[in-house]
Design a protein around this motif. Structure first.
Motif, PDB file in Angstrom:
ATOM      1  N   PHE A  54     -10.622   8.662  -1.955  1.00 40.97           N
ATOM      2  CA  PHE A  54      -9.859   7.947  -2.981  1.00 40.97           C
ATOM      3  C   PHE A  54      -9.223   8.939  -3.952  1.00 40.97           C
ATOM      4  O   PHE A  54      -8.031   8.849  -4.273  1.00 40.97           O
ATOM      5  N   ALA A  55     -10.034   9.895  -4.415  1.00 44.01           N
ATOM      6  CA  ALA A  55      -9.531  10.868  -5.403  1.00 44.01           C
ATOM      7  C   ALA A  55      -8.365  11.673  -4.827  1.00 44.01           C
ATOM      8  O   ALA A  55      -7.354  11.891  -5.507  1.00 44.01           O
ATOM      9  N   ALA A  56      -8.488  12.080  -3.570  1.00 42.68           N
ATOM     10  CA  ALA A  56      -7.408  12.855  -2.940  1.00 42.68           C
ATOM     11  C   ALA A  56      -6.135  12.016  -2.869  1.00 42.68           C
ATOM     12  O   ALA A  56      -5.039  12.490  -3.189  1.00 42.68           O
ATOM     13  N   ALA A  57      -6.281  10.748  -2.478  1.00 45.11           N
ATOM     14  CA  ALA A  57      -5.118   9.871  -2.364  1.00 45.11           C
ATOM     15  C   ALA A  57      -4.519   9.591  -3.739  1.00 45.11           C
ATOM     16  O   ALA A  57      -3.292   9.562  -3.904  1.00 45.11           O
ATOM     17  N   TYR A  58      -5.381   9.405  -4.748  1.00 50.00           N
ATOM     18  CA  TYR A  58      -4.890   9.101  -6.098  1.00 50.00           C
ATOM     19  C   TYR A  58      -4.110  10.294  -6.658  1.00 50.00           C
ATOM     20  O   TYR A  58      -3.096  10.128  -7.330  1.00 50.00           O
ATOM     21  N   ASN A  59      -4.581  11.495  -6.350  1.00 45.04           N
ATOM     22  CA  ASN A  59      -3.827  12.686  -6.749  1.00 45.04           C
ATOM     23  C   ASN A  59      -2.425  12.647  -6.170  1.00 45.04           C
ATOM     24  O   ASN A  59      -1.447  12.934  -6.864  1.00 45.04           O
ATOM     25  N   ALA A  60      -2.334  12.298  -4.882  1.00 49.18           N
ATOM     26  CA  ALA A  60      -1.019  12.254  -4.227  1.00 49.18           C
ATOM     27  C   ALA A  60      -0.134  11.188  -4.875  1.00 49.18           C
ATOM     28  O   ALA A  60       1.048  11.432  -5.149  1.00 49.18           O
ATOM     29  N   ILE A 115      -9.370  14.342 -10.242  1.00 54.31           N
ATOM     30  CA  ILE A 115      -7.979  13.872 -10.274  1.00 54.31           C
ATOM     31  C   ILE A 115      -7.209  14.627 -11.349  1.00 54.31           C
ATOM     32  O   ILE A 115      -7.615  14.655 -12.519  1.00 54.31           O
ATOM     33  N   LYS A 116      -6.124  15.233 -10.936  1.00 58.77           N
ATOM     34  CA  LYS A 116      -5.326  16.085 -11.832  1.00 58.77           C
ATOM     35  C   LYS A 116      -4.853  15.319 -13.067  1.00 58.77           C
ATOM     36  O   LYS A 116      -4.786  15.872 -14.162  1.00 58.77           O
ATOM     37  N   LYS A 117      -4.521  14.064 -12.901  1.00 58.73           N
ATOM     38  CA  LYS A 117      -4.028  13.249 -14.015  1.00 58.73           C
ATOM     39  C   LYS A 117      -5.045  13.202 -15.162  1.00 58.73           C
ATOM     40  O   LYS A 117      -4.669  13.125 -16.332  1.00 58.73           O
ATOM     41  N   PHE A 118      -6.324  13.266 -14.816  1.00 56.82           N
ATOM     42  CA  PHE A 118      -7.371  13.190 -15.840  1.00 56.82           C
ATOM     43  C   PHE A 118      -8.010  14.547 -16.115  1.00 56.82           C
ATOM     44  O   PHE A 118      -8.701  14.724 -17.111  1.00 56.82           O
ATOM     45  N   ASN A 119      -7.826  15.469 -15.184  1.00 54.33           N
ATOM     46  CA  ASN A 119      -8.417  16.801 -15.352  1.00 54.33           C
ATOM     47  C   ASN A 119      -7.348  17.841 -15.032  1.00 54.33           C
ATOM     48  O   ASN A 119      -7.118  18.192 -13.870  1.00 54.33           O
ATOM     49  N   THR A 125      -0.166  10.117  -7.833  1.00 55.45           N
ATOM     50  CA  THR A 125       0.227  10.429  -9.206  1.00 55.45           C
ATOM     51  C   THR A 125       0.979  11.768  -9.284  1.00 55.45           C
ATOM     52  O   THR A 125       0.919  12.481 -10.283  1.00 55.45           O
ATOM     53  N   GLY A 126       1.646  12.099  -8.197  1.00 58.02           N
ATOM     54  CA  GLY A 126       2.562  13.240  -8.223  1.00 58.02           C
ATOM     55  C   GLY A 126       1.954  14.577  -7.864  1.00 58.02           C
ATOM     56  O   GLY A 126       2.570  15.626  -8.110  1.00 58.02           O
ATOM     57  N   ASN A 127       0.752  14.589  -7.321  1.00 60.52           N
ATOM     58  CA  ASN A 127       0.123  15.869  -6.963  1.00 60.52           C
ATOM     59  C   ASN A 127      -0.264  15.910  -5.481  1.00 60.52           C
ATOM     60  O   ASN A 127      -1.374  16.288  -5.120  1.00 60.52           O
ATOM     61  N   ALA A 154       0.844  -1.207   0.000  1.00 61.58           N
ATOM     62  CA  ALA A 154       0.000   0.000   0.000  1.00 61.58           C
ATOM     63  C   ALA A 154       0.876   1.253   0.000  1.00 61.58           C
ATOM     64  O   ALA A 154       1.920   1.288   0.657  1.00 61.58           O
ATOM     65  N   LYS A 155       0.427   2.244  -0.759  1.00 62.64           N
ATOM     66  CA  LYS A 155       1.163   3.515  -0.813  1.00 62.64           C
ATOM     67  C   LYS A 155       0.337   4.628  -0.182  1.00 62.64           C
ATOM     68  O   LYS A 155       0.822   5.749  -0.032  1.00 62.64           O
ATOM     69  N   ALA A 156      -0.914   4.328   0.117  1.00 64.15           N
ATOM     70  CA  ALA A 156      -1.776   5.355   0.720  1.00 64.15           C
ATOM     71  C   ALA A 156      -2.769   4.687   1.665  1.00 64.15           C
ATOM     72  O   ALA A 156      -3.135   3.526   1.471  1.00 64.15           O
ATOM     73  N   ILE A 157      -3.186   5.445   2.670  1.00 65.92           N
ATOM     74  CA  ILE A 157      -4.170   4.946   3.639  1.00 65.92           C
ATOM     75  C   ILE A 157      -5.370   5.894   3.651  1.00 65.92           C
ATOM     76  O   ILE A 157      -5.206   7.117   3.726  1.00 65.92           O
ATOM     77  N   LEU A 158      -6.545   5.317   3.546  1.00 65.24           N
ATOM     78  CA  LEU A 158      -7.783   6.087   3.708  1.00 65.24           C
ATOM     79  C   LEU A 158      -8.313   5.708   5.089  1.00 65.24           C
ATOM     80  O   LEU A 158      -8.667   4.554   5.316  1.00 65.24           O
ATOM     81  N   SER A 159      -8.310   6.672   6.016  1.00 68.69           N
ATOM     82  CA  SER A 159      -8.579   6.306   7.410  1.00 68.69           C
ATOM     83  C   SER A 159      -9.885   6.871   7.958  1.00 68.69           C
ATOM     84  O   SER A 159     -10.165   8.064   7.843  1.00 68.69           O
ATOM     85  N   PHE A 160     -10.649   5.987   8.597  1.00 66.25           N
ATOM     86  CA  PHE A 160     -11.861   6.393   9.306  1.00 66.25           C
ATOM     87  C   PHE A 160     -11.654   6.298  10.816  1.00 66.25           C
ATOM     88  O   PHE A 160     -12.612   6.383  11.575  1.00 66.25           O
TER      89      PHE A 160
END
Lengths: 413, 318
Positions: free
Chosen positions: A322-328, A382-386, A330-332, A98-104
């Protein structure tokens, strides 16, 4: 011989257990089948505080819908009830790639420290930013309801119960209000304020002190109206019986719960309603799930619905996380930050004050045509797509989780 | 065939070697299944970190288990010690006082349990059932619903200075010497093998039971400090599953559940590492987290059944 047999039996059980495990959760390979093999594969850990209908819905949404579209694999925790378990889950998720954690997890600070140590990106579901945000470079964003908004939203549900011109005796199930869970605290404050204004009450203590009560407290109201504050969580053996005892006095006709626990009290409420021949009305924070719909459909012994008003906690928040983590990934990682500090993105929860209103909500999050966020919409976050995405646009997408926007986008009006 | 099997099973080296072989075997299998990711240095360090708390408390608990007794209040004792330690830190801001307070609390709580057993002549298991409830209530009263937080700068610095490894290392070394090279170790094992026989040969069982609890108390105190360093906070869920983890670790580490001469001081840490290896490895090969709990339960059941038999001629503990 008996002993050998029993050992063998247990071994067979174990083997069948493992056999069951072999049907793995969707992995990166399934992303490829959706034509997304060109996307770099990632793994994210999802840390759940509890496991209920809503969490299972989120799991399903991520595994079957989001994961394949973005070539992302998810590792889910079971219900995390201690910091030690959180630490172990994060470490094991890290070891599993895992490279990112989504935490509740409501106790976010140790989670943030652990993610920082392991260089894992972190997105939390909480209603405030970290006090030491400048030192937590791995913290991407927090997404949640502003504590004041939590109170405001609950007020709508409460008003629907007390606008009948009658006096009501109220139990406030205040959850973590006394131990710093800010949304619980603000909701309890809002309830006490609303009751004070409505009935002209004079409390023996300040509202802030009462809301933060750590022990069960009968509030002095200056009138014969009764208010009982019941803090804590359903983990302990004495929690539900403790509230049952208060209900059985037959003095309280309104139960207000600041978190998702009312189903655990439903048997006790039903018992009291039958034995005392009285109607106890309930307003609670609840998940957007079948069990809530059932509560609205179930008519109790007094001819009323089991629940009267809900503030719906939305599982769709997972799409934003998810979107926030995916941005991170993918370099953002800094896209959503201000001066290197992760920000809080807030939204308001839904409110339903009748079965009819809830039925409109319950149509959401069933499939692609009713998801609060579709894949195309997630891509917009997501910045990669937008390429035009910035912090403000992301904040707008967070606000788009509010009911009117969802109805409009999904054509539910 | 059966005799040969029994001979191997009863051989003292078998019970010493098997846990290491099992641990190594599991490690190799996971390493192969994950293309070596499992055995990289980072992952092994994380596994060791996960095993340290359970390993420390279990190492102390070995002294109690060796006497043929089972203490089911190890988790609650650790939680109370951690709570007191954290409270002292919050009041004084002194790490040294926090360490002293946690150690003292651990020792006092455990020693009190042994006194209850000795004075009222009640089996340890029953005393600890009561103690578990009492300690849990005490912790909740002390916390009053709060979460005690230690600043990251403090527990992070202790972590960076490798304090957890030092605490475990020193404690394990002391336990190793006491258990294997002194009269205390021999006596607790003798009591576990045959209490009546031990008494007839002049061993004061009550005295050694108290010593066993005292040493386990040091382990509880050390475990409490490690808990604070690992999590940075104490709440009413702290060490909630530690009790089960300690029992699982001790049995998985190759120690007979009813103690005696085959008790081994390394059982606690080897078992704790094995549990951590299983947790990490199974997740890495794709077994879901929810199923892990079930798998752990089944393994525990198999091992308890396998360890139930005591050598012929010894009095039953059941």
């Amino acid at each position: 011989m008996k002993k050998i047999l029993s050992v063998l039996l247990v071994l067979v059980m174990s083997l069948s257990f493992f056999a069951g495990c072999s049907s793995k959760t969707p992995t990166t390979g399934q992303g490829a089948s959706n034509g997304n093999s060109k996307l770099e594969p990632y793994t994210m850990g999802v840390l759940f505080f509890t496991i209920g209908a809503q969490e299972l819905q989120m799991k399903n949404y991520l595994e079957k819908y989001v994961g394949p579209a973005f070539n992302v694999k998810f590792i889910f925790s079971d219900a995390i009830d201690s910091t030690e378990k959180s630490m172990t889950f994060i470490e094991n998720a890290y070891s599993s790639g895992a490279k990112a954690i989504l935490s509740f997890d409501t106790n976010s600070e140790p989670v943030a420290a652990k993610c920082q140590e392991l260089k894992l990106y972190l997105v939390t579901n909480q209603s405030k930013t970290f006090p030491n945000a400048d030192k937590l470079s791995q913290n991407v964003a927090s997404i949640g309801t502003l504590p004041t908004d939590s109170g405001k939203t609950f007020q709508k549900a409460l008003n629907s119960l007390i606008n009948d011109g009658k006096k009501h005796n109220v139990i406030i199930v205040s959850g973590g209000a006394g131990i710093g869970t800010s949304s619980h605290y603000e909701t309890a404050v809002s309830i006490l304020k609303t009751l004070q204004e409505k009935y002209g009450l004079t409390y023996g203590e300040t509202i802030e002190k009462l809301a933060a009560s750590k022990a069960a407290t009968e509030v002095k109201t200056g009138t014969d109206m009764k208010i009982y504050i019941y803090p804590g969580f359903a983990g302990s053996d004495t929690y539900v019986p403790g509230l049952s005892t208060v209900l059985q006095t037959g003095q309280y006709d309104t139960l207000l719960s600041v978190y998702q626990v009312y189903t655990q009290f439903s048997a006790a409420i039903d018992e009291v309603e039958k034995s005392k021949k009285m109607n106890i009305r309930v307003a609670s924070v609840a998940p957007l799930a079948d069990q809530t719909a059932k509560s609205f459909e179930t008519i109790d012994s007094t001819g009323d619905t089991s629940i009267n008003a809900v503030v719906v906690k939305q599982g769709s928040i997972i799409a934003l996380m998810f979107a926030a983590a995916y941005n991170a990934l993918t370099g953002n990682a800094d896209l959503l930050k201000v001066d290197g500090k992760a920000q809080l993105f807030s939204f308001e929860n839904f409110t339903a004050t009748s079965a009819q209103e809830y039925m409109t909500l319950s149509k959401l999050d069933k499939d692609e045509s009713t998801y609060v966020y579709t894949i195309d919409e997630i891509k917009q976050m997501i910045k990669k797509f937008n390429d035009k995405l910035d912090k403000e646009t992301f904040a707008k997408w967070v606000k788009a989780m509010e009911l009117e926007s969802v109805k409009q986008r999904r054509g539910l009006k | 065939m059966k005799e040969a099997f029994l001979k191997i099973k009863e051989n003292r080296w078998t019970s010493i070697i098997v846990p290491f072989v099992v641990l190594l075997g599991i490690g190799i299998i996971f390493s192969l299944l994950t293309n070596g990711r499992f055995s990289n240095e980072n992952n092994l360090r994380l596994i060791l970190n996960q095993a340290l708390i359970t390993g420390t408390v279990a190492t102390g608990a070995v002294f109690i288990y060796s006497t043929g007794n089972v203490n089911i209040a190890m988790g609650a004792s650790t939680a109370v010690a951690a709570t007191i330690g954290a409270m002292i830190y919050v009041r004084t801001g002194s790490v040294s006082l926090m360490v002293i307070a946690a150690m003292a609390a651990g020792i006092i709580v455990m020693y009190f349990s042994s006194l209850m057993s000795v004075i009222f002549k009640v089996r340890v298991l029953f005393v600890t059932v009561v103690m578990m409830g009492l300690l849990s209530a005490l912790q909740q009263t002390l916390l009053n619903g709060d979460v005690i937080k230690i600043p990251y700068s403090v527990y992070g610095a202790l972590k960076d200075a490798n304090v957890p490894y030092i605490i475990f290392g020193v404690f394990f070394l002391i336990c190793f010497v006491v258990f294997n090279l002194t009269k205390i170790g021999r006596s607790v094992k003798f009591i576990g093998s045959n209490e009546s026989c031990a008494e007839l040969t002049g061993i004061f069982t009550n005295k050694y039971l108290q010593i066993a609890f005292f040493i386990a108390g040091i382990g509880v105190g050390a475990g409490a400090i490690l808990t604070i360093i690992r999590t940075g906070n104490v709440n009413n869920a702290t060490a909630a599953s530690l009790n089960m983890d300690v029992m699982l670790a001790i049995v998985l580490g190759g120690m007979p559940i009813f103690g005696g001469s085959k008790s081994k001081i390394h059982a606690g840490i080897i078992g704790a590492i094995t549990v951590a290896v299983l947790n990490s490895g199974l997740l890495m090969v794709g077994v879901s987290n929810t199923l892990l709990q079930g798998v752990r339960g089944i393994i525990f059941m198999v091992l308890v059944i396998a360890a139930l038999k005591r050598p012929d001629g010894l009095p039953s503990r059941l």
